[in-house]
Structures are given as C-alpha cells and as structure tokens.
Design an enzyme around this catalytic site. Structure first.
Site, PDB file in Angstrom:
ATOM      1  CB  SER A  82      -1.013   0.037   1.136  1.00  0.00           C
ATOM      2  OG  SER A  82      -1.968   1.042   0.868  1.00  0.00           O
ATOM      3  CG  HIS A  87       1.516  14.855   4.027  1.00  0.00           C
ATOM      4  ND1 HIS A  87       1.830  14.973   2.689  1.00  0.00           N
ATOM      5  CD2 HIS A  87       0.670  13.799   4.124  1.00  0.00           C
ATOM      6  CE1 HIS A  87       1.185  14.043   2.009  1.00  0.00           C
ATOM      7  NE2 HIS A  87       0.482  13.311   2.859  1.00  0.00           N
ATOM      8  CB  CYS A 102      -2.842  -5.057   1.856  1.00  0.00           C
ATOM      9  SG  CYS A 102      -3.961  -3.671   1.639  1.00  0.00           S
TER      10      CYS A 102
END
Length: 134
Positions: A82, A87, A102
């Site tokens: 995934s 940020h 996953c």
C-alpha cells in the site's frame, strides 16, 4: 447454505477464509524541530528506512518541498502492500504520518515507530484502523 455463506468460504485446502488483511496506522506529530521537518533528503531516507523495517516492498518513492506560508515536505512511498505518507509543516513544527499495509507479513506499527523516534516530537497521537475485508 445461503449465497452469503458461499461467498465467505474459501476453497483452499486449509479451509481458511479468503480475505484482505488491512492494517492502517496513522497519527499527528507535534513540536518537532523545524529544521528536520524541512530537510527533504533526510525525510525521504527516513521513509525508505521505515519501508525496510516494516517488511514492505518499495515500488516508488517521491518527495516534494513546498515553500511559503504553511510550507514543508511531503514524502510518499508507494509499496506493493500500500503506502507510507509523511507530510510536514515546518512553520507549525507539525507532521502527519500515514502507514497503510495489506497482508499479514508487513508491520505498519514498526514503520510508524521508526519515523516517530527519528523525528522526536514532544508529543504525538497514534491511531489504528483495521481495514481488513472481514
């Protein structure tokens, strides 16, 4: 047997149900040294280390610096399992971190912990969501 029960059964010899294992660890990091939050190369290397620590397979990583008010750095690692997204907002000494995987073999909590330890926030929040199909 109902149609729903049929869809939930797996025809594998082990008899295990067929499902997606999704693990999502995400959070907010507060009061971080602004210089670290603005160092694109450091943050990209940090996310790469987290990919390896969590037993993920890197597909691609991208990092961007944003100037001006509310500027900072974004690093996105696309992994086979995934992604990791970091940020930062250096003016606010703040970062958000998102690690979603996953599969049973990956460990998003270890990736999250590695990044938090390196950024050394004065405080942080961590959340977990089970994103599995069943």
């Amino acid at each position: 047997m109902s149609e729903q029960e049929v869809l939930q059964k797996n025809n594998s010899p082990e008899g295990k149900e067929d499902r997606i294992i999704g693990k999502h660890v995400f959070g907010n990091l507060y009061d971080i040294d602004a210089e670290r939050l603005n160092d694109k190369e450091f943050l990209e290397k940090l996310v790469l280390e987290a990919v390896n620590i969590a037993h993920m397979k890197l597909v691609e990583i991208k990092a961007w610096s944003f100037g001006g008010k509310k500027g900072g750095v974004s690093v996105i690692a696309l992994v086979e399992e995934s992604h990791i997204a970091l940020h930062t907002w250096n003016e606010y000494n703040y970062a958000t971190l998102d690690v979603y995987t996953c599969g049973e073999d990956s460990d998003p909590q270890s990736a999250f912990a590695h990044i938090v330890n390196a950024l050394n926030p004065k405080r942080y929040q961590m959340f977990y969501a089970d994103r599995s199909s069943q």
